[in-house]
Design a protein around this motif. Structure first.
Motif, mmCIF file in Angstrom:
data_model
loop_
_atom_site.group_PDB
_atom_site.id
_atom_site.type_symbol
_atom_site.label_atom_id
_atom_site.label_comp_id
_atom_site.label_asym_id
_atom_site.label_seq_id
_atom_site.Cartn_x
_atom_site.Cartn_y
_atom_site.Cartn_z
ATOM 1 N N ILE A 159 0.813 -1.223 0.000
ATOM 2 C CA ILE A 159 0.000 0.000 0.000
ATOM 3 C C ILE A 159 0.842 1.267 0.000
ATOM 4 O O ILE A 159 0.308 2.365 -0.067
ATOM 5 N N GLY A 160 2.161 1.116 0.054
ATOM 6 C CA GLY A 160 3.043 2.269 -0.043
ATOM 7 C C GLY A 160 3.231 2.704 -1.478
ATOM 8 O O GLY A 160 2.713 2.090 -2.425
ATOM 9 N N PRO A 161 4.008 3.784 -1.701
ATOM 10 C CA PRO A 161 4.162 4.329 -3.062
ATOM 11 C C PRO A 161 5.010 3.471 -3.991
ATOM 12 O O PRO A 161 4.856 3.551 -5.212
ATOM 13 N N ASP A 162 5.910 2.643 -3.425
ATOM 14 C CA ASP A 162 6.843 1.885 -4.258
ATOM 15 C C ASP A 162 6.436 0.423 -4.339
ATOM 16 O O ASP A 162 6.290 -0.258 -3.320
ATOM 17 N N ALA A 163 6.283 -0.071 -5.581
ATOM 18 C CA ALA A 163 5.945 -1.476 -5.784
ATOM 19 C C ALA A 163 7.169 -2.357 -5.544
ATOM 20 O O ALA A 163 8.314 -1.921 -5.689
ATOM 21 N N GLU A 164 6.907 -3.609 -5.172
ATOM 22 C CA GLU A 164 7.973 -4.591 -5.100
ATOM 23 C C GLU A 164 8.197 -5.155 -6.504
ATOM 24 O O GLU A 164 7.296 -5.718 -7.108
ATOM 25 N N VAL A 165 9.399 -4.986 -7.029
ATOM 26 C CA VAL A 165 9.765 -5.566 -8.317
ATOM 27 C C VAL A 165 11.119 -6.243 -8.134
ATOM 28 O O VAL A 165 12.080 -5.605 -7.693
ATOM 29 N N PHE A 166 11.187 -7.529 -8.434
ATOM 30 C CA PHE A 166 12.426 -8.270 -8.242
ATOM 31 C C PHE A 166 12.717 -9.099 -9.485
ATOM 32 O O PHE A 166 11.864 -9.269 -10.358
ATOM 33 N N THR A 167 13.933 -9.614 -9.562
ATOM 34 C CA THR A 167 14.319 -10.477 -10.675
ATOM 35 C C THR A 167 13.964 -11.916 -10.328
ATOM 36 O O THR A 167 14.457 -12.451 -9.341
ATOM 37 N N LYS A 168 13.096 -12.514 -11.126
ATOM 38 C CA LYS A 168 12.589 -13.852 -10.844
ATOM 39 C C LYS A 168 13.549 -14.935 -11.304
ATOM 40 O O LYS A 168 13.729 -15.952 -10.629
ATOM 41 N N ALA A 169 14.154 -14.753 -12.471
ATOM 42 C CA ALA A 169 14.988 -15.813 -13.035
ATOM 43 C C ALA A 169 16.038 -15.212 -13.957
ATOM 44 O O ALA A 169 15.805 -14.165 -14.561
ATOM 45 N N PRO A 170 17.190 -15.859 -14.107
ATOM 46 C CA PRO A 170 18.184 -15.383 -15.062
ATOM 47 C C PRO A 170 17.669 -15.495 -16.505
ATOM 48 O O PRO A 170 16.751 -16.264 -16.794
ATOM 49 N N VAL A 171 18.275 -14.741 -17.387
ATOM 50 C CA VAL A 171 17.959 -14.821 -18.806
ATOM 51 C C VAL A 171 18.159 -16.260 -19.291
ATOM 52 O O VAL A 171 19.172 -16.894 -18.994
ATOM 53 N N LEU A 172 17.143 -16.788 -19.986
ATOM 54 C CA LEU A 172 17.132 -18.131 -20.589
ATOM 55 C C LEU A 172 16.899 -19.262 -19.589
ATOM 56 O O LEU A 172 16.909 -20.431 -19.975
ATOM 57 N N ALA A 173 16.645 -18.954 -18.304
ATOM 58 C CA ALA A 173 16.501 -20.024 -17.311
ATOM 59 C C ALA A 173 15.062 -20.495 -17.127
ATOM 60 O O ALA A 173 14.836 -21.496 -16.441
ATOM 61 N N SER A 174 14.075 -19.811 -17.699
ATOM 62 C CA SER A 174 12.679 -20.194 -17.499
ATOM 63 C C SER A 174 12.351 -21.489 -18.249
ATOM 64 O O SER A 174 12.928 -21.766 -19.298
ATOM 65 N N VAL A 175 11.414 -22.261 -17.699
ATOM 66 C CA VAL A 175 10.952 -23.471 -18.374
ATOM 67 C C VAL A 175 9.630 -23.175 -19.080
ATOM 68 O O VAL A 175 8.907 -22.249 -18.722
ATOM 69 N N GLY A 176 9.322 -23.993 -20.092
ATOM 70 C CA GLY A 176 8.125 -23.777 -20.885
ATOM 71 C C GLY A 176 7.003 -24.727 -20.541
ATOM 72 O O GLY A 176 7.074 -25.509 -19.583
ATOM 73 N N CYS A 177 5.967 -24.661 -21.322
ATOM 74 C CA CYS A 177 4.793 -25.513 -21.135
ATOM 75 C C CYS A 177 5.181 -26.975 -21.345
ATOM 76 O O CYS A 177 5.839 -27.335 -22.323
ATOM 77 N N GLY A 178 4.772 -27.834 -20.411
ATOM 78 C CA GLY A 178 5.063 -29.251 -20.495
ATOM 79 C C GLY A 178 6.301 -29.678 -19.736
ATOM 80 O O GLY A 178 6.508 -30.866 -19.497
ATOM 81 N N GLU A 179 7.149 -28.723 -19.349
ATOM 82 C CA GLU A 179 8.356 -29.048 -18.599
ATOM 83 C C GLU A 179 8.033 -29.225 -17.114
ATOM 84 O O GLU A 179 7.033 -28.724 -16.614
ATOM 85 N N ASP A 180 8.916 -29.930 -16.399
ATOM 86 C CA ASP A 180 8.795 -30.018 -14.948
ATOM 87 C C ASP A 180 9.141 -28.674 -14.332
ATOM 88 O O ASP A 180 10.039 -27.965 -14.795
ATOM 89 N N ILE A 181 8.411 -28.322 -13.249
ATOM 90 C CA ILE A 181 8.680 -27.102 -12.515
ATOM 91 C C ILE A 181 9.152 -27.481 -11.120
ATOM 92 O O ILE A 181 8.664 -28.461 -10.533
ATOM 93 N N GLY A 182 10.128 -26.745 -10.574
ATOM 94 C CA GLY A 182 10.800 -27.198 -9.371
ATOM 95 C C GLY A 182 10.484 -26.413 -8.109
ATOM 96 O O GLY A 182 10.355 -25.188 -8.133
#
Length: 400
Positions: free
Chosen positions: A182-205
């Motif tokens: 509820i403050g003025p600044d949103a939380e924005v963080f880095t979720k994953a390194p470039v190219l590290a995300s998995v796609g549809c059908g892959e196992d998620i950990g």
């Protein structure tokens, strides 16, 4: 085998409600010739490789009108859409045929947190419980008794929000999660390194040492290097509630683990039939199906978000540049509180859970839960990617 069977059935529901009428672009792994990733368009006539024109997804999204650029690119026919979807499940694919990858490549993967009032309350409870799921139920009653519905209509950073902040501080309930909620600044963080995300059908950990965790079904925006929102997709921002609940300083360990970020199945580009306003009205549905017969359902209603998607993009760009673009998770309304096993233990994943995230405009993202420690290791990084593009002759004049 049950989980694979369920996943195979779910993969038939990958396309959006209007089928292939939208501008759908994805990335696939090609094994013919020199194996590597390819940018493709999904059309009524099949799957078409656009890599000769757009060697990376980032390259495509930098065009002035990406959807028009896709419509004007003939591409190379690879296979039918049906065969691509059927071959996009881990452990049951023919590796000689194409399968889906996460649809982003050079983009940084960012995430906005605590953007919905209901999930904000759950973050406060995690913190107050110190990551102990057994304490959450009694704390939830106390927090809800004080806050009630106060948060749902409050605009972050407004005078009303600051008045509530003062009240909560007096009550000894102020939290770092409330600060970004509820403050003025949103939380924005880095979720994953470039190219590290998995796609549809892959196992998620999820980490093997996490005893309290859950999926987070979210809309993910595709933003180009000029800060323009050009499309959207779905994502699972897996959350380890016990680890983050111990300390917000453990956010990196709670959020960024091997195979912990799923994005897909494709990016739907903005065109005459799909716009940011459709994203603002989208409802994202979640289903978790366990090998034990357990089923969990939930929804994430974008109309309930406390910060507009364009504001979250602006805050992401306020003090940083992203020349290759970024993907932005918009946060979730969903926070499961139902007990899965023992009373008071809440929900947590079990190995083999099949997670289905779907929506009207963006189709369906399907993944099976495993441990991050035993998921397929991430090995195809930026050096491998650039070397692969060069070997395939896709770096025209040495540029992307």
């Amino acid at each position: 085998m049950t989980s694979l069977t369920a996943l195979a059935a779910d993969l038939a529901a990958i396309l959006p409600a209007d089928g292939l009428s939208g501008t759908l672009v994805a990335r696939v792994w090609r094994s013919d010739g020199i194996a590597g990733p390819a940018v493709v368009a999904l059309r009524e006539q099949g799957v078409f490789d656009l890599s000769a024109q757009f060697p990376t997804m980032s390259t495509l999204l930098e065009r002035d009108d990406p959807a028009q650029a896709v419509s004007q690119a003939a591409g190379e026919h690879l296979c039918s859409v049906e065969s691509l979807l059927a071959n996009s499940r881990s452990g049951a694919r023919n590796e000689a045929l194409p399968w889906l990858l996460a649809p982003c490549d050079l983009q940084v993967v960012k995430a906005a947190g605590v953007t919905f009032a209901a999930s904000l309350v759950e973050r406060v409870i995690e913190e107050q419980a110190g990551g102990d799921a057994s304490r959450a139920q009694s704390l939830r009653a106390q927090v809800n008794a004080l806050l009630g519905e106060r948060l749902s209509d409050i605009r972050p950073g407004s005078p009303q929000a600051m008045a509530l902040k003062a009240l909560l501080q007096q009550k000894g309930l102020w939290s770092q999660y409330l600060e970004v909620g509820i403050g003025p600044d949103a939380e924005v963080f880095t979720k994953a390194p470039v190219l590290a995300s998995v796609g549809c059908g892959e196992d998620i950990g999820v980490r093997a040492d996490s005893a309290w965790n859950n999926p987070e079904p979210e809309v993910v925006l595709a933003v180009n290097g000029r800060g323009q929102i050009v499309g959207a997709t779905l994502g699972n921002d897996v959350n380890l509630r016990d680890i983050e609940g111990r300390s917000a300083l453990l956010l990196g360990k709670a959020k960024d683990n091997n195979a912990s970020c799923a994005i897909g199945p494709f990016i739907r580009l903005f065109d005459a039939g799909f716009s940011l306003d459709d994203v603002r009205r989208e409802t994202v549905h979640l289903r978790v199906a366990g090998l034990d017969g357990y089923e969990l359902r939930g929804i994430n209603t974008m109309a309930s978000i406390s910060r507009d998607p364009s504001e979250l993009v602006a805050q992401t760009l306020a003090a940083h540049q992203y020349p290759d673009g970024f993907m932005l998770f918009l946060g979730t309304l969903f926070a499961p509180i139902e007990d899965r096993d023992q009373p008071g233990s809440g929900f947590t994943h079990k190995l083999g859970d099949v997670v289905t995230i779907h929506s009207h405009w963006l189709g369906g993202l399907h993944n099976r839960v495993t441990h991050s420690e035993t998921a397929a290791p991430w090995q195809f990084g930026l050096r491998a990617f650039i070397n692969n593009l060069a070997a395939r002759g896709l770096l025209k004049d040495g540029t992307l």
